[in-house]
Design a protein around this motif. Structure first.
Motif, mmCIF file in Angstrom:
data_model
loop_
_atom_site.group_PDB
_atom_site.id
_atom_site.type_symbol
_atom_site.label_atom_id
_atom_site.label_comp_id
_atom_site.label_asym_id
_atom_site.label_seq_id
_atom_site.Cartn_x
_atom_site.Cartn_y
_atom_site.Cartn_z
ATOM 1 N N VAL A 146 0.897 -1.245 0.040
ATOM 2 C CA VAL A 146 -0.029 -0.084 0.152
ATOM 3 C C VAL A 146 0.868 1.255 0.082
ATOM 4 N N ASP A 147 0.718 2.266 -0.841
ATOM 5 C CA ASP A 147 1.622 3.492 -0.985
ATOM 6 C C ASP A 147 0.465 4.589 -0.497
ATOM 7 N N TYR A 148 1.104 5.137 0.450
ATOM 8 C CA TYR A 148 0.330 6.315 1.209
ATOM 9 C C TYR A 148 1.017 7.686 0.671
ATOM 10 N N TYR A 149 -0.075 8.630 0.460
ATOM 11 C CA TYR A 149 0.414 10.093 0.268
ATOM 12 C C TYR A 149 -0.229 10.792 1.057
ATOM 13 N N ALA A 150 0.380 11.925 1.330
ATOM 14 C CA ALA A 150 -0.307 13.060 2.128
ATOM 15 C C ALA A 150 -1.493 13.719 1.245
ATOM 16 N N ALA A 151 -2.509 14.032 1.608
ATOM 17 C CA ALA A 151 -3.485 14.526 0.668
ATOM 18 C C ALA A 151 -4.319 15.518 1.274
ATOM 19 N N GLU A 152 -4.492 16.896 0.847
ATOM 20 C CA GLU A 152 -5.309 18.061 1.379
ATOM 21 C C GLU A 152 -6.700 17.682 0.803
ATOM 22 N N ALA A 153 -7.615 17.662 1.825
ATOM 23 C CA ALA A 153 -9.169 17.904 1.512
ATOM 24 C C ALA A 153 -9.388 19.145 1.159
ATOM 25 N N VAL A 154 -10.075 19.225 -0.350
ATOM 26 C CA VAL A 154 -10.388 20.444 -0.949
ATOM 27 C C VAL A 154 -11.787 20.722 -0.775
ATOM 28 N N SER A 155 -12.492 19.798 -0.923
ATOM 29 C CA SER A 155 -14.194 19.926 -1.056
ATOM 30 C C SER A 155 -14.799 18.522 -0.790
ATOM 31 N N GLY A 156 -16.089 18.678 -0.338
ATOM 32 C CA GLY A 156 -16.717 17.242 -0.138
ATOM 33 C C GLY A 156 -17.470 17.162 1.206
ATOM 34 N N ASP A 157 -18.238 16.132 1.549
ATOM 35 C CA ASP A 157 -18.742 15.956 2.735
ATOM 36 C C ASP A 157 -19.060 14.477 2.862
ATOM 37 N N PHE A 158 -18.847 13.858 4.197
ATOM 38 C CA PHE A 158 -19.018 12.338 4.332
ATOM 39 C C PHE A 158 -20.279 11.931 4.439
ATOM 40 N N ALA A 159 -20.771 10.718 3.731
ATOM 41 C CA ALA A 159 -21.684 10.077 3.648
ATOM 42 C C ALA A 159 -21.589 8.628 4.251
ATOM 43 N N VAL A 160 -22.500 8.220 4.931
ATOM 44 C CA VAL A 160 -22.436 6.752 5.000
ATOM 45 C C VAL A 160 -22.482 5.905 3.922
ATOM 46 N N SER A 161 -21.645 4.659 3.823
ATOM 47 C CA SER A 161 -21.700 3.940 2.783
ATOM 48 C C SER A 161 -21.554 2.583 3.196
ATOM 49 N N GLU A 162 -21.613 1.442 2.311
ATOM 50 C CA GLU A 162 -21.809 0.184 2.723
ATOM 51 C C GLU A 162 -20.192 -0.086 3.332
ATOM 52 N N GLU A 163 -19.236 0.317 3.011
ATOM 53 C CA GLU A 163 -17.811 0.161 3.413
ATOM 54 C C GLU A 163 -17.333 1.023 4.647
ATOM 55 N N VAL A 164 -18.027 2.130 4.754
ATOM 56 C CA VAL A 164 -17.612 3.095 5.801
ATOM 57 C C VAL A 164 -18.652 3.490 6.505
ATOM 58 N N ASP A 165 -18.905 3.461 7.691
ATOM 59 C CA ASP A 165 -20.067 4.172 8.571
ATOM 60 C C ASP A 165 -19.758 5.142 9.348
ATOM 61 N N GLU A 166 -18.602 5.608 9.481
ATOM 62 C CA GLU A 166 -18.153 6.857 10.431
ATOM 63 C C GLU A 166 -16.717 7.464 9.923
ATOM 64 N N LEU A 167 -16.961 8.832 9.981
ATOM 65 C CA LEU A 167 -15.603 9.406 9.612
ATOM 66 C C LEU A 167 -15.356 10.502 10.806
ATOM 67 N N ARG A 168 -14.266 10.457 11.430
ATOM 68 C CA ARG A 168 -13.623 11.819 12.355
ATOM 69 C C ARG A 168 -12.411 12.212 11.883
ATOM 70 N N TRP A 169 -12.740 13.629 12.255
ATOM 71 C CA TRP A 169 -11.633 14.457 11.988
ATOM 72 C C TRP A 169 -11.038 14.828 13.407
#
Length: 305
Positions: A78-101
């Motif tokens: 698995v290759d990991y990058y730093a990535a800056e969030a620029v737009s969007g909103d979290f929504a529950v999906s079949e794979e991910v049910d929670e996000l925390r900042w």
């Protein structure tokens, strides 16, 4: 098996917050990541997986590290990058049910797996907002011995144009705003599509051509640092007789150890620099100049078959 992911970050009250996701299937807290699709590059996979798992569009930064482990006896990286969030909103999906900042320390405590904590520690080692230069070696242009005209005019081959189109898709993942090129047709044509998509003029860089660099390598290094320091991120297209020296010299100046400096045609060095304090000039001590702190090599912009 190959996968990619990112430490997704955003500014919050002068500090940095990290997105950590809870995966329902595994009941774990992790950094967003996932497997490559067929015909996808590793950086593109990282951006896509971030969006699918978090709902946020992002801009890639430096490469952080590659993590390796086995999944039911099958090797996985698995290759990991730093990535800056620029737009969007979290929504529950079949794979991910929670996000925390969360602040970095709290995010590290929440993560389930030690490798994810190691990746986050690498992210925290340097400032999140670094200067970035995408240093490209021109794409394939056939053999010099088979070209009878001025070598400056030697065009890209069919394979070179395919590489140029792949770069046109890949480089925007880092959202460059400027395009610079050594004064060679093959160098300019390699990144012309990127400049067209950005609606910017390419800036010629004689100091970063082979005959312009070697009479005064220090001037070429300084010119690249000047390009890095300008507002916005930059693409720089140059030649195989220049790039290894530039990367190795900047790495040595910054105390960065590189075991080798490959430079295939159509490849990219993703170079990240610290921001100098205030303005700087060549008359200042080199300690005040931008410092190379990360150099990651992408051998090809072409996606996996």
């Amino acid at each position: 098996m190959k996968a990619a992911g990112a430490v997704l970050w955003r500014e919050a009250d002068g500090d940095v917050e990290i997105a950590v996701v809870h995966r329902l299937r595994y009941d774990d807290w992790s950094l967003p990541k996932g497997k490559l699709d067929r015909g996808e590059t590793i950086p593109a996979c990282a951006v896509r997986e971030v969006f699918e798992e978090t709902g946020y569009s992002c801009v890639l930064g430096r490469h952080l590290r590659q993590v390796s482990y086995d999944v039911r006896g099958v090797p996985k990286t698995v290759d990991y990058y730093a990535a800056e969030a620029v737009s969007g909103d979290f929504a529950v999906s079949e794979e991910v049910d929670e996000l925390r900042w969360l602040p970095i320390a709290e995010a590290s405590e929440l993560l389930t797996y030690e490798p994810d904590r190691d990746v986050l520690a690498e992210f925290a080692r340097l400032p999140a907002d670094l200067l970035l230069v995408l240093l490209v070696r021109h794409a394939k242009a056939g053999k010099r011995s088979e070209w009878d005209d001025d070598d400056d005019l030697r065009p890209l081959s069919d394979a070179g144009w395919r590489q140029a189109e792949a770069l046109r898709a890949l480089l925007p993942l880092w959202t460059p705003t400027r395009v610079h090129t050594a004064p060679r047709v093959r160098c300019a044509d390699t990144v012309r599509g990127v400049a067209t998509d950005l609606s910017v003029e390419m800036v010629e860089e004689p100091r970063l051509s082979e005959e312009g660099y070697w009479p005064d390598p220090e001037a070429g290094l300084v010119r690249l640092l000047e390009v890095a320091s300008d507002e916005g991120r930059a693409v720089v297209s140059s030649q195989g007789g220049v790039i290894p020296s530039v990367v190795q010299s900047l790495a040595e100046m910054g105390g960065l150890r590189l075991s080798e400096v490959p430079c295939k045609k159509g490849s990219v060095w993703v170079l990240a620099f610290t921001r100098p304090f205030g303005t700087w000039s060549t008359s200042d001590s080199p300690s005040r100049w931008p410092t190379l702190v990360s150099a990651h090599y992408l051998a090809s912009a072409l996606p996996r078959p």
